[in-house]
Design an enzyme around this catalytic site. Structure first.
Site, short mmCIF file in Angstrom:
data_model
loop_
_atom_site.label_atom_id
_atom_site.label_comp_id
_atom_site.label_asym_id
_atom_site.label_seq_id
_atom_site.Cartn_x
_atom_site.Cartn_y
_atom_site.Cartn_z
N GLY A 33 0.81 -1.20 0.00
CA GLY A 33 0.00 0.00 0.00
C GLY A 33 0.85 1.26 0.00
CG ASP A 36 0.03 -0.07 -4.60
OD1 ASP A 36 -0.74 -0.89 -4.07
OD2 ASP A 36 0.84 -0.38 -5.49
CE LYS A 112 -2.36 -7.66 -8.95
NZ LYS A 112 -1.22 -8.02 -8.10
NE ARG A 133 5.67 -8.43 -14.29
CZ ARG A 133 4.54 -8.44 -13.58
NH1 ARG A 133 3.41 -8.71 -14.17
NH2 ARG A 133 4.55 -8.20 -12.28
CE LYS A 286 -6.63 -11.19 -16.82
NZ LYS A 286 -5.96 -12.49 -17.08
CE LYS A 310 -2.51 -4.60 -5.13
NZ LYS A 310 -1.31 -3.81 -5.42
CB CYS A 404 24.36 10.70 14.84
SG CYS A 404 24.49 9.13 13.94
CB CYS A 423 24.15 11.88 10.93
SG CYS A 423 25.85 11.73 11.52
#
Length: 678
Positions: A33, A36, A112, A133, A286, A310, A404, A423
């Site tokens: 999320g 996205d 999905k 892919r 689709k 989603k 720091c 820092c």
């Protein structure tokens, strides 16, 4: 404008880094999320300022285009991603766009699968190869490992076996088996996987197929790429063919006629998402008719006839035990929540990012609060806020440290308007050093084998390095002083030899990669390539003025100032000097082009997708032929090259009366210059 340019540059770098961690390392550090949201913010900014959009923007490319140790091979037909929507209004807008172009649609709905996208290639029914892919055009060859997955047939069965078939799907780790696998790992004292998707990706990328075979992976197919020897007129019909040939299709795919039925499907699986054998993160819708799909076509990265709805990330509550801070490679100090362990989206959570001190205040979070966290199946979730009603009065406010935590340096904002504290001790802060050296070895920079986070930490803790300047001068005798590179008997291990060989190879990288590896603030691959192309050497870049650097297309004032500032620091210049002394070849990395200089003196802008050129490829072609590839249309533009689905640049070119070329005319220009256009 500078603020927008700065934010677009920052978002692009963050998104590419998260894509690398997700697709290559299988170790994402933010939730789906949150990723996205970053991508959506970038898309919004690019629409508002189209002239600032980079040619290789993450919004235009298919994710996962990073190399690993697996051999790279091309898909026959491009393997696309999916565009996402997150609520019913966005889904309705997609329905409206589709129905405006084609009418009489039916809709195929399917869950999905949250897995790893794979392309299987069959020839005469025989499984020939399996590729991830990757960038959509080229993927990793994982054929040997895929052959170990029982659900995937090595030989198709049934009637009318096709001559050629590319079939797309998702490899997944079944949830029940994943939970048992993780419990077994814990009993053996090994690190647990964060979630089933990471486990599937990690299992499929094993160098030894026997390890993959020992893990109960499965697969669901959901599409067809290149094919011959058969036809189909609907997506559902394609699934029937695939099922008939023995391929694992989903029993949950459903064809409906009305939008309302799609909404019912989405609602049902939103309630029953954990009743499915694999993890799901949404619903894919689709257009079922293939003729309609062809009419709708594609953008550069996704089909226009499909969309992913989603689901909102899951939310749980837990107690916030403390707020701590971490230091990144550029010195940015980031607060993060340390919480009582809680299980959400299949994994146990203890940490969550809080971004900066202002965000903690904005959300009204106190240490000791019961907080609401949201997670979409990834490693680090988002803290939404506190449950005020459950406060006891013992809670306390977070105070951002002034020093720091790693080197005790005084923290400060590095520029006016910077909401982040940093820092300033970049030279010797241990946290920054290990992050920078680790980054040098990453595939985003110099891609040095073995130089991961553990190796970087060992080089520093064992005092082989005091900073990155000595990296390329390391020798076998140096590595003998580090247990990380040695066997139990004190002799060098195999990783030492691999590391030294990789270091030697990294001395001959393109100039732009060294610019990225130096961790100059704001300088990512796009700016680095633009600078190396314009100036040709690190000496020229380091001596250029801010005005000269800012004049480079794709750089601008903010990046230019960061480059000038970086090279003004003596110890930064020492890094370059020591690397060069150790054999790093900064000179001559931008080889003179052997292509005819048909575009010499011309400035071109490309908008839309070209058939025979990738975005990077068209840029390289323009530069190789002596031209300038600009990102924004102006009166100085000589030609605007227009491909499929052009953006607002085309409208601006028409308004300015600029010459517009299609792809064929662009090729003619490349071949013969202006004269070839007549």
């Amino acid at each position: 404008m500078n603020e927008a340019r700065h934010r677009i540059t920052e978002l692009s770098e963050q998104i590419r880094d998260h894509q690398y961690r997700y697709y290559v390392l299988d170790k994402p550090i933010i939730a789906d999320g949150e990723f996205d949201a970053l991508l959506k913010e970038l898309e919004k900014l690019e629409k508002q300022h189209p002239e600032l959009k980079e040619h290789d923007s993450p919004t235009s490319l298919v994710g996962g285009g990073f190399s690993t140790h697996f051999q790279q091979r091309d898909h026959i037909e491009k393997m696309m991603s999916l565009d996402n929507v997150f609520d019913s209004d966005e889904l309705d807008s997609w329905f409206d766009r589709v129905s405006k172009s084609v009418t009489g649609n039916t809709w195929l709905c399917e869950v999905k699968v949250d897995g790893l996208a794979i392309n299987l290639r069959y020839e005469k029914g025989q499984l020939i190869s399996a590729l991830t892919r990757g960038n959509g055009t080229t993927g990793e060859d994982v054929t040997l490992n895929v052959r170990t997955i029982a659900a995937i047939p090595h030989q198709l069965t049934g009637k009318k076996i096709p001559e050629l078939l590319e079939v797309r799907g998702e490899v997944f780790f079944p949830v029940e088996a994943f939970n048992q696998f993780n419990d077994d790992l814990e009993e053996e004292g090994k690190e647990r996987f964060a979630n089933p998707r990471n486990a599937a990706a990690g299992s499929l990328r094993q160098k030894d197929p026997r390890i993959t075979a020992s893990r109960p992976l499965s697969m669901v197919v959901h599409g067809i790429g290149a094919h011959s020897g058969f036809t189909f007129d609907s997506q559902s019909g394609a699934y029937e063919l695939l099922k008939g040939w023995g391929l694992p299709t989903s029993p949950r795919a459903k064809v409906v006629k009305e939008r309302a039925e799609v909404a019912v499907f989405i609602t049902y699986y939103g309630k029953h998402r954990h009743d499915v054998e694999h993890e799901i993160d949404g619903i894919v819708i689709k257009v079922n008719e293939i003729s309609h799909q062809k009419e709708l076509g594609f953008t550069s990265r996704a089909p226009k006839w499909a969309i992913a709805f989603k689901y909102p990330p899951e939310e749980v509550t837990t107690k916030l035990l403390d707020i701590k801070v971490s230091v990144g490679r550029t010195g940015r100090v980031t607060p993060f929540a340390f919480m009582e362990p809680v299980k959400v989206a299949g994994s146990t959570i203890t940490n969550a990012t809080l971004h900066n001190a202002s965000e903690v205040v904005r959300k009204g979070i106190l240490i000791g609060d019961v907080v609401i966290i949201r997670k979409a199946g990834d490693v680090i979730p988002e803290v939404l806020g506190a449950v005020i009603e459950r406060r006891t009065g013992k809670e306390r406010a977070f105070v951002m440290p002034t020093q720091c935590p790693d080197c005790a340096s005084q923290l400060r904002a590095m520029s006016e308007g910077d909401i982040d504290l940093r820092c300033p001790n970049s030279q010797s802060c241990p946290a920054q050093l290990v992050e920078r050296i680790y980054y040098i070895g990453s595939r985003a920079a110099l891609d040095i084998d073995v130089l991961g986070y553990e190796a970087a930490a060992a080089l520093l803790s064992d005092k082989l390095l005091s900073d990155e300047s000595g990296l390329f001068a390391l020798t076998e005798s140096d590595l003998l002083r580090s247990p990380f590179f040695c066997k139990k008997d004190g002799t060098l291990g195999a990783n030492a030899s691999k590391f030294l060989t990789a270091l030697e190879g990294a001395k001959q990288r393109p100039l732009w990669r060294y610019l990225v590896a130096l961790s100059i603030r704001h300088v990512g691959p796009t700016a680095a390539q633009a600078l190396s192309t314009r100036f040709g050497s690190i000496a020229s870049i380091s001596s250029a003025s801010a005005e000269e650097l800012a004049d480079v297309d794709g750089v601008g004032a903010i990046i230019a100032e960061a480059v000038v500032e970086w090279f003004s620091v003596k110890w930064h210049r020492e890094i370059v000097k020591n690397w060069e002394k150790a054999g790093v070849n900064f000179a001559g990395q931008v080889a003179p082009s052997t292509s005819p200089q048909t575009l010499a003196g011309l400035t071109l802008v490309v908008t839309g997708s070209l058939e025979d050129f990738t975005r990077d490829g068209v840029s390289e072609a323009i530069v190789a032929h002596g031209g300038k590839n600009a990102s924004a249309v102006s009166k100085k533009t000589d030609y605007v090259v227009v491909g499929d689905s052009p953006g607002s640049k085309l409208a601006k070119a028409i308004d300015l009366g600029l010459p517009i070329l299609n792809e064929a005319q662009f090729k003619s220009l490349l071949a013969g210059g202006r004269a070839a256009l007549g």
